[in-house]
Every structure is written in structure tokens, then in C-alpha cells.
Motif scaffolding. Structure first.
Motif, PDB file in Angstrom:
ATOM      1  N   PRO A  67       0.779  -1.234   0.000  1.00 51.12           N
ATOM      2  CA  PRO A  67       0.000   0.000   0.000  1.00 51.12           C
ATOM      3  C   PRO A  67       0.814   1.289   0.000  1.00 51.12           C
ATOM      4  CG  PRO A  67      -0.038  -0.971   2.165  1.00 51.12           C
ATOM      5  CD  PRO A  67       0.680  -1.941   1.270  1.00 51.12           C
ATOM      6  N   ALA A  68       2.121   1.202   0.189  1.00 56.41           N
ATOM      7  CA  ALA A  68       2.955   2.403   0.132  1.00 56.41           C
ATOM      8  C   ALA A  68       3.262   2.716  -1.335  1.00 56.41           C
ATOM      9  CB  ALA A  68       4.249   2.169   0.903  1.00 56.41           C
ATOM     10  N   PRO A  69       3.513   3.968  -1.650  1.00 56.50           N
ATOM     11  CA  PRO A  69       3.842   4.311  -3.042  1.00 56.50           C
ATOM     12  C   PRO A  69       5.043   3.512  -3.548  1.00 56.50           C
ATOM     13  CG  PRO A  69       3.455   6.293  -1.761  1.00 56.50           C
ATOM     14  CD  PRO A  69       3.491   5.148  -0.784  1.00 56.50           C
ATOM     15  N   HIS A  70       4.906   2.976  -4.737  1.00 61.19           N
ATOM     16  CA  HIS A  70       5.971   2.223  -5.382  1.00 61.19           C
ATOM     17  C   HIS A  70       5.727   2.245  -6.883  1.00 61.19           C
ATOM     18  CE1 HIS A  70       2.726  -0.712  -4.655  1.00 61.19           C
ATOM     19  NE2 HIS A  70       3.143  -1.303  -5.770  1.00 61.19           N
ATOM     20  N   PRO A  71       6.756   1.964  -7.685  1.00 58.86           N
ATOM     21  CA  PRO A  71       6.587   2.019  -9.140  1.00 58.86           C
ATOM     22  C   PRO A  71       5.741   0.868  -9.673  1.00 58.86           C
ATOM     23  CG  PRO A  71       8.901   1.685  -8.541  1.00 58.86           C
ATOM     24  CD  PRO A  71       8.113   1.705  -7.279  1.00 58.86           C
ATOM     25  N   HIS A  72       5.138   1.124 -10.810  1.00 60.34           N
ATOM     26  CA  HIS A  72       4.337   0.121 -11.506  1.00 60.34           C
ATOM     27  C   HIS A  72       4.709   0.115 -12.983  1.00 60.34           C
ATOM     28  CE1 HIS A  72       1.783   0.989  -7.980  1.00 60.34           C
ATOM     29  NE2 HIS A  72       1.578  -0.309  -8.030  1.00 60.34           N
ATOM     30  N   CYS A  73       4.660  -1.060 -13.579  1.00 54.51           N
ATOM     31  CA  CYS A  73       4.752  -1.200 -15.036  1.00 54.51           C
ATOM     32  C   CYS A  73       3.343  -1.504 -15.520  1.00 54.51           C
ATOM     33  CB  CYS A  73       5.704  -2.327 -15.425  1.00 54.51           C
ATOM     34  SG  CYS A  73       7.431  -1.952 -15.089  1.00 54.51           S
ATOM     35  N   VAL A  74       2.848  -0.705 -16.466  1.00 54.78           N
ATOM     36  CA  VAL A  74       1.473  -0.817 -16.946  1.00 54.78           C
ATOM     37  C   VAL A  74       1.507  -1.181 -18.430  1.00 54.78           C
ATOM     38  CG1 VAL A  74      -0.725   0.390 -17.212  1.00 54.78           C
ATOM     39  CG2 VAL A  74       0.788   0.982 -15.298  1.00 54.78           C
ATOM     40  N   CYS A  75       0.822  -2.268 -18.785  1.00 62.99           N
ATOM     41  CA  CYS A  75       0.769  -2.700 -20.181  1.00 62.99           C
ATOM     42  C   CYS A  75      -0.247  -1.860 -20.943  1.00 62.99           C
ATOM     43  CB  CYS A  75       0.403  -4.180 -20.282  1.00 62.99           C
ATOM     44  SG  CYS A  75       0.403  -4.777 -21.992  1.00 62.99           S
ATOM     45  N   LEU A  76       0.190  -1.280 -22.037  1.00 68.70           N
ATOM     46  CA  LEU A  76      -0.679  -0.444 -22.864  1.00 68.70           C
ATOM     47  C   LEU A  76      -1.683  -1.260 -23.669  1.00 68.70           C
ATOM     48  CD1 LEU A  76       2.012   2.075 -24.123  1.00 68.70           C
ATOM     49  CD2 LEU A  76       0.143   2.542 -22.524  1.00 68.70           C
TER      50      LEU A  76
ATOM     51  N   GLU B  97      14.784  11.002  -1.697  1.00 67.39           N
ATOM     52  CA  GLU B  97      15.482  11.885  -0.757  1.00 67.39           C
ATOM     53  C   GLU B  97      16.235  12.988  -1.491  1.00 67.39           C
ATOM     54  OE1 GLU B  97      17.920   9.567   1.906  1.00 67.39           O
ATOM     55  OE2 GLU B  97      16.211   8.280   2.441  1.00 67.39           O
ATOM     56  N   ALA B  98      16.873  12.641  -2.601  1.00 69.29           N
ATOM     57  CA  ALA B  98      17.613  13.642  -3.378  1.00 69.29           C
ATOM     58  C   ALA B  98      16.669  14.687  -3.962  1.00 69.29           C
ATOM     59  CB  ALA B  98      18.416  12.958  -4.489  1.00 69.29           C
ATOM     60  N   LEU B  99      15.510  14.252  -4.449  1.00 70.02           N
ATOM     61  CA  LEU B  99      14.522  15.197  -4.983  1.00 70.02           C
ATOM     62  C   LEU B  99      14.011  16.127  -3.891  1.00 70.02           C
ATOM     63  CD1 LEU B  99      12.468  12.896  -7.356  1.00 70.02           C
ATOM     64  CD2 LEU B  99      13.840  14.862  -8.023  1.00 70.02           C
ATOM     65  N   ALA B 100      13.782  15.582  -2.712  1.00 70.81           N
ATOM     66  CA  ALA B 100      13.323  16.403  -1.593  1.00 70.81           C
ATOM     67  C   ALA B 100      14.383  17.438  -1.230  1.00 70.81           C
ATOM     68  CB  ALA B 100      12.990  15.516  -0.394  1.00 70.81           C
TER      69      ALA B 100
ATOM     70  N   ALA C  68       8.855  18.641   1.269  1.00 71.81           N
ATOM     71  CA  ALA C  68       8.743  17.522   2.194  1.00 71.81           C
ATOM     72  C   ALA C  68       7.867  16.502   1.474  1.00 71.81           C
ATOM     73  CB  ALA C  68       8.113  17.957   3.504  1.00 71.81           C
ATOM     74  N   ILE C  69       8.480  15.605   0.737  1.00 73.06           N
ATOM     75  CA  ILE C  69       7.752  14.658  -0.106  1.00 73.06           C
ATOM     76  C   ILE C  69       7.063  13.622   0.777  1.00 73.06           C
ATOM     77  CG2 ILE C  69       7.959  12.887  -1.896  1.00 73.06           C
ATOM     78  CD1 ILE C  69      10.258  14.590  -3.066  1.00 73.06           C
ATOM     79  N   THR C  70       5.760  13.524   0.623  1.00 75.66           N
ATOM     80  CA  THR C  70       4.984  12.569   1.424  1.00 75.66           C
ATOM     81  C   THR C  70       4.473  11.395   0.596  1.00 75.66           C
ATOM     82  OG1 THR C  70       2.969  13.844   1.057  1.00 75.66           O
ATOM     83  CG2 THR C  70       4.232  14.340   3.056  1.00 75.66           C
ATOM     84  N   SER C  71       4.470  11.538  -0.708  1.00 65.95           N
ATOM     85  CA  SER C  71       3.976  10.479  -1.571  1.00 65.95           C
ATOM     86  C   SER C  71       4.513  10.709  -2.981  1.00 65.95           C
ATOM     87  CB  SER C  71       2.442  10.478  -1.590  1.00 65.95           C
ATOM     88  OG  SER C  71       1.966   9.379  -2.333  1.00 65.95           O
ATOM     89  N   HIS C  72       4.426   9.686  -3.790  1.00 68.64           N
ATOM     90  CA  HIS C  72       4.814   9.816  -5.196  1.00 68.64           C
ATOM     91  C   HIS C  72       4.111   8.729  -5.998  1.00 68.64           C
ATOM     92  CE1 HIS C  72       7.444   6.276  -5.040  1.00 68.64           C
ATOM     93  NE2 HIS C  72       7.875   6.738  -3.882  1.00 68.64           N
ATOM     94  N   ARG C  73       4.141   8.905  -7.306  1.00 65.46           N
ATOM     95  CA  ARG C  73       3.606   7.893  -8.202  1.00 65.46           C
ATOM     96  C   ARG C  73       4.531   7.809  -9.401  1.00 65.46           C
ATOM     97  NH1 ARG C  73      -2.364   6.903 -10.679  1.00 65.46           N
ATOM     98  NH2 ARG C  73      -1.696   5.299 -12.124  1.00 65.46           N
ATOM     99  N   LEU C  74       5.014   6.621  -9.661  1.00 62.34           N
ATOM    100  CA  LEU C  74       5.959   6.406 -10.748  1.00 62.34           C
ATOM    101  C   LEU C  74       5.460   5.215 -11.566  1.00 62.34           C
ATOM    102  CD1 LEU C  74       8.649   7.132 -12.091  1.00 62.34           C
ATOM    103  CD2 LEU C  74       9.784   5.643 -10.423  1.00 62.34           C
ATOM    104  N   ASP C  75       4.954   5.498 -12.752  1.00 65.07           N
ATOM    105  CA  ASP C  75       4.420   4.455 -13.629  1.00 65.07           C
ATOM    106  C   ASP C  75       5.244   4.403 -14.906  1.00 65.07           C
ATOM    107  OD1 ASP C  75       2.312   3.965 -11.849  1.00 65.07           O
ATOM    108  OD2 ASP C  75       0.996   5.386 -12.846  1.00 65.07           O
ATOM    109  N   PHE C  76       5.521   3.204 -15.356  1.00 65.46           N
ATOM    110  CA  PHE C  76       6.214   2.971 -16.619  1.00 65.46           C
ATOM    111  C   PHE C  76       5.225   2.268 -17.541  1.00 65.46           C
ATOM    112  CE2 PHE C  76       9.395   3.112 -13.317  1.00 65.46           C
ATOM    113  CZ  PHE C  76      10.385   3.910 -13.861  1.00 65.46           C
ATOM    114  N   TYR C  77       5.149   2.699 -18.780  1.00 68.69           N
ATOM    115  CA  TYR C  77       4.180   2.155 -19.730  1.00 68.69           C
ATOM    116  C   TYR C  77       4.897   1.439 -20.862  1.00 68.69           C
ATOM    117  CZ  TYR C  77       0.838   5.056 -17.283  1.00 68.69           C
ATOM    118  OH  TYR C  77       0.048   5.625 -16.305  1.00 68.69           O
TER     119      TYR C  77
END
Length: 148
Positions: free
Chosen positions: A91-100, A118-121, A127-136
């Protein structure tokens, strides 16, 4: 005990701790979400559980999802062109690969993502609390169908 069962037990304990009742239908919804790697839609969940619970409504599924979201036990993946998908295994933010092509969603390992966050913050001052990283792209099954 499997990872899915451990996750299910933890969800149940926390929900009960918040005063939620675990009905047989809610338990089935929780079990499916904790054990399935395929990020189902609410409609998928409903269809999969109808043979076991023929009187269960789609509203019951959405109510269970709402409770899980409220307590941070589920990650909702929103898409503008597809139904929302749900992940209770991680349930924590993590990357996903999504099939088109088929819409399959996978959870790839992402070594170094915490360091990037951490580097982006640090660089942005956020103060980054969440993110979404999707690869298609195309999943292995769809690539095989196309001879790729």
C-alpha cells in the motif's frame, strides 16, 4: 504462513483496532486484495467473489475499498482512461509497469528509489509525502503475442 496471509492478518488486526467489523464478505474482499498481485478493479473484485457471495453488491466492494483507503491499507491507482485499480499487497507508493495493450500492472523492484526520493526532496525543498511512478509499455504476454 504466506506473505499474503501475513498481510491479511495485519489488515484485519488494524481494522478491528479501528472498530470495524469483519463480515464474511469484507474478509473475502480483503483476502483477494492482500493475495492477488494483479491490481484488480472494484468490478473485477465483485465478479471474482460473486460465485461465493451471489448476493454481494458492487456497493459492498466500494465500501470495503473506502475503509481500506481511509486507513492507508490500500493503494489506489487512478487512470484517466481506465478504471481505478487497487493494491493492498504493497500500500505504500511504489513504481508500476502498466501494459498499454491489456492493462496488466506489475510491481517491479526499484532499488535506489528511496535515495532518489530523498535527493529530490533535498533539491526541491519539498517535504515529499507520496509519489507515483508508472512505466508504460507492453507486458511479456502481449509482446509474445506480437512476436516481439
Amino acid at each position: 504462513m504466506s506473505q499474503g496471509q501475513d498481510r491479511l492478518d495485519a489488515i484485519i488486526d488494524r481494522l478491528r483496532g479501528h472498530g470495524h467489523r469483519i463480515s464474511p464478505q469484507r474478509l473475502a474482499i480483503l483476502r483477494l486484495l492482500a493475495e492477488t498481485p494483479d491490481h484488480p478493479t472494484a468490478e473485477d473484485i465483485h465478479q471474482r467473489l460473486l460465485p461465493e457471495f451471489p448476493d454481494m453488491s458492487l456497493a459492498t466492494v466500494y465500501k470495503a475499498i473506502a475503509v481500506l483507503k481511509k486507513h492507508g491499507e490500500i493503494l489506489e491507482l487512478q487512470f484517466s482512461d481506465r478504471d481505478n485499480r487497487y493494491d493492498a499487497r504493497f500500500p505504500a507508493p511504489h513504481p508500476h509497469c502498466v501494459c498499454l495493450a491489456c492493462g496488466a500492472i506489475a510491481d517491479p523492484p526499484a532499488p535506489g528509489l528511496a535515495a532518489v526520493t530523498e535527493a529530490l526532496a533535498a533539491a526541491s525543498g519539498y517535504a515529499i509525502t507520496s509519489h507515483r511512478l508508472d512505466f508504460y509499455g507492453l507486458c511479456p504476454a502481449c509482446r509474445a503475442k506480437r512476436g516481439q
